[in-house]
Design a protein around this motif. Structure first.
Motif, mmCIF file in Angstrom:
data_model
loop_
_atom_site.group_PDB
_atom_site.id
_atom_site.type_symbol
_atom_site.label_atom_id
_atom_site.label_comp_id
_atom_site.label_asym_id
_atom_site.label_seq_id
_atom_site.Cartn_x
_atom_site.Cartn_y
_atom_site.Cartn_z
ATOM 1 N N LYS A 21 0.695 -1.170 -0.104
ATOM 2 C CA LYS A 21 -0.053 0.059 0.166
ATOM 3 C C LYS A 21 0.720 1.049 -0.060
ATOM 4 C CE LYS A 21 -3.842 -1.780 2.411
ATOM 5 N NZ LYS A 21 -3.837 -3.238 2.923
ATOM 6 N N PRO A 22 0.508 2.380 -0.609
ATOM 7 C CA PRO A 22 1.020 3.719 -0.511
ATOM 8 C C PRO A 22 1.404 3.855 0.947
ATOM 9 C CG PRO A 22 -0.646 3.846 -1.981
ATOM 10 C CD PRO A 22 -0.879 2.589 -1.429
ATOM 11 N N GLY A 23 2.845 4.465 1.130
ATOM 12 C CA GLY A 23 3.181 4.721 2.575
ATOM 13 C C GLY A 23 4.098 3.393 2.973
ATOM 14 N N ASP A 24 3.803 2.201 2.483
ATOM 15 C CA ASP A 24 5.072 1.218 2.838
ATOM 16 C C ASP A 24 6.270 1.435 2.371
ATOM 17 O OD1 ASP A 24 2.441 -0.099 3.899
ATOM 18 O OD2 ASP A 24 2.448 -1.627 2.264
ATOM 19 N N GLN A 25 7.280 0.805 3.015
ATOM 20 C CA GLN A 25 8.484 0.887 2.511
ATOM 21 C C GLN A 25 8.573 -0.302 1.455
ATOM 22 O OE1 GLN A 25 10.584 3.148 3.578
ATOM 23 N NE2 GLN A 25 12.289 2.504 2.347
ATOM 24 N N ALA A 26 8.994 0.172 0.204
ATOM 25 C CA ALA A 26 9.102 -0.806 -1.055
ATOM 26 C C ALA A 26 10.150 -1.923 -0.630
ATOM 27 C CB ALA A 26 9.789 0.017 -2.073
ATOM 28 N N PRO A 27 9.462 -3.227 -0.684
ATOM 29 C CA PRO A 27 10.109 -4.274 -0.441
ATOM 30 C C PRO A 27 11.521 -4.435 -1.257
ATOM 31 C CG PRO A 27 7.960 -4.930 -0.814
ATOM 32 C CD PRO A 27 8.266 -3.603 -0.942
ATOM 33 N N ASP A 28 12.688 -4.998 -0.886
ATOM 34 C CA ASP A 28 14.031 -4.883 -1.794
ATOM 35 C C ASP A 28 13.707 -6.283 -2.801
ATOM 36 O OD1 ASP A 28 16.233 -4.649 -2.732
ATOM 37 O OD2 ASP A 28 17.579 -5.358 -1.247
ATOM 38 N N SER B 132 0.279 -5.020 -12.493
ATOM 39 C CA SER B 132 0.184 -3.930 -11.691
ATOM 40 C C SER B 132 1.410 -2.786 -11.926
ATOM 41 C CB SER B 132 0.380 -4.652 -10.174
ATOM 42 O OG SER B 132 1.889 -5.413 -10.218
ATOM 43 N N VAL B 133 1.150 -1.811 -11.143
ATOM 44 C CA VAL B 133 2.055 -0.550 -11.329
ATOM 45 C C VAL B 133 2.354 -0.004 -9.771
ATOM 46 C CG1 VAL B 133 2.476 1.704 -12.127
ATOM 47 C CG2 VAL B 133 1.101 0.115 -13.582
ATOM 48 N N PHE B 134 3.702 0.262 -9.444
ATOM 49 C CA PHE B 134 4.136 0.647 -8.370
ATOM 50 C C PHE B 134 4.961 1.961 -8.731
ATOM 51 C CE2 PHE B 134 3.712 -3.876 -7.859
ATOM 52 C CZ PHE B 134 2.829 -3.938 -6.873
ATOM 53 N N VAL B 135 4.637 2.810 -7.835
ATOM 54 C CA VAL B 135 5.607 4.181 -7.842
ATOM 55 C C VAL B 135 6.211 4.451 -6.599
ATOM 56 C CG1 VAL B 135 5.788 6.548 -8.296
ATOM 57 C CG2 VAL B 135 4.346 5.396 -9.859
ATOM 58 N N VAL B 136 7.670 4.336 -6.703
ATOM 59 C CA VAL B 136 8.488 4.270 -5.233
ATOM 60 C C VAL B 136 9.073 5.627 -5.254
ATOM 61 C CG1 VAL B 136 10.000 3.105 -4.061
ATOM 62 C CG2 VAL B 136 8.356 1.796 -5.448
ATOM 63 N N ASP B 137 9.203 6.546 -4.287
ATOM 64 C CA ASP B 137 9.987 7.687 -4.395
ATOM 65 C C ASP B 137 11.427 7.416 -4.133
ATOM 66 O OD1 ASP B 137 10.640 7.243 -1.483
ATOM 67 O OD2 ASP B 137 9.104 8.828 -1.022
ATOM 68 N N GLN B 138 12.114 8.483 -3.939
ATOM 69 C CA GLN B 138 13.703 8.502 -3.808
ATOM 70 C C GLN B 138 14.101 7.808 -2.626
ATOM 71 O OE1 GLN B 138 11.969 11.031 -4.687
ATOM 72 N NE2 GLN B 138 12.763 12.371 -6.243
ATOM 73 N N ASN B 139 13.160 7.781 -1.705
ATOM 74 C CA ASN B 139 13.612 7.182 -0.405
ATOM 75 C C ASN B 139 13.094 5.851 -0.114
ATOM 76 O OD1 ASN B 139 14.831 9.665 0.495
ATOM 77 N ND2 ASN B 139 12.583 10.400 0.981
ATOM 78 N N GLY B 140 12.613 5.147 -1.236
ATOM 79 C CA GLY B 140 12.220 3.885 -1.079
ATOM 80 C C GLY B 140 10.799 3.483 -0.381
ATOM 81 N N THR B 141 9.873 4.644 -0.594
ATOM 82 C CA THR B 141 8.461 4.443 0.190
ATOM 83 C C THR B 141 7.798 4.466 -1.307
ATOM 84 O OG1 THR B 141 9.111 5.963 2.064
ATOM 85 C CG2 THR B 141 6.825 5.834 1.448
ATOM 86 N N VAL B 142 6.676 3.545 -0.948
ATOM 87 C CA VAL B 142 5.662 3.375 -2.129
ATOM 88 C C VAL B 142 4.804 4.729 -2.123
ATOM 89 C CG1 VAL B 142 3.826 1.975 -2.987
ATOM 90 C CG2 VAL B 142 5.947 1.028 -1.998
ATOM 91 N N GLN B 143 4.617 5.127 -3.170
ATOM 92 C CA GLN B 143 3.722 6.464 -3.220
ATOM 93 C C GLN B 143 2.286 6.262 -3.801
ATOM 94 O OE1 GLN B 143 4.149 8.908 -1.364
ATOM 95 N NE2 GLN B 143 6.253 8.514 -0.563
ATOM 96 N N TYR B 144 2.713 5.074 -4.783
ATOM 97 C CA TYR B 144 1.262 4.972 -5.623
ATOM 98 C C TYR B 144 1.312 3.360 -6.158
ATOM 99 C CZ TYR B 144 -1.607 4.411 -10.054
ATOM 100 O OH TYR B 144 -2.576 4.334 -10.973
ATOM 101 N N VAL B 145 0.070 2.681 -5.931
ATOM 102 C CA VAL B 145 -0.139 1.320 -6.269
ATOM 103 C C VAL B 145 -1.602 1.217 -7.137
ATOM 104 C CG1 VAL B 145 -0.521 -1.008 -5.247
ATOM 105 C CG2 VAL B 145 1.112 0.613 -4.093
ATOM 106 N N GLN B 146 -1.207 0.162 -8.195
ATOM 107 C CA GLN B 146 -2.505 -0.340 -8.931
ATOM 108 C C GLN B 146 -2.339 -1.517 -8.998
ATOM 109 O OE1 GLN B 146 -3.371 1.041 -12.866
ATOM 110 N NE2 GLN B 146 -5.480 0.412 -12.438
#
Length: 172
Positions: free
Chosen positions: A24-31, A136-150
């Protein structure tokens, strides 16, 4: 044993089981560890400091996946150097490379989850019935936080390109 999610995805109206958690948005993107070719692996850290638009497709050799990857390739040029567009599938790296050459796709980085399905399980997109990844589509910011998920509910449908591109632009 990994978490299994049912009732969230279908293929032509037939239910599928997705393995892994719902991101979900706000999650740390898994490595992850994905293959650029048979030997070279990359992880999330290889793209640190960049916005990552991660486009997940079942196989580049299908019509919707082909169109999805071409569309994100076109948009990648407009997103600037601070954004990297990654297309992830379980296609072999040879097939990904051949497809990109034939399609003239040169801005999207294709990565393969064929060896371990590590990405698929970490991002909750591994289809138990097929061993493929759910669109699916994920957008992850520069700090590795998920900002968008579909997560698409129907495997054969297109993602919301505009929403994913807008999410990446806002972070760039």
């Amino acid at each position: 044993m990994s978490q299994e999610r049912t009732g969230v995805a279908m293929f032509k109206g037939n239910p599928l089981t997705l393995i892994g958690p719902e991101i979900k948005p706000g999650d740390q993107a898994p490595d992850f560890k994905l293959n650029k070719d048979l030997i070279q692996e990359v992880s999330l850290a290889d793209y640190a400091g960049k916005v990552k638009l991660i486009s997940v497709v079942p196989s580049l050799d299908t019509g919707v996946c082909d169109a999805q990857t071409r569309r994100f390739n076109e948009e990648a040029a407009k997103l600037g150097d601070n954004v990297v567009v990654l297309t992830v599938s379980v296609d072999l790296p040879f097939a990904q490379s051949r497809w990109c050459g034939a399609a003239g796709v040169d801005r999207v980085v294709t990565l393969s989850d064929y060896k371990t399905r590590n990405f698929g399980q970490a991002y909750g997109v591994l289809i138990k019935e097929f061993g493929l990844l759910m669109r699916s589509v994920f957008v992850v910011d520069q700090n590795g936080t998920v900002q968008y998920v579909q997560y698409l509910e129907e495997m054969t449908e297109h993602p919301n390109y505009e929403a994913a591109i807008e999410a990446a632009k806002k972070l760039a």
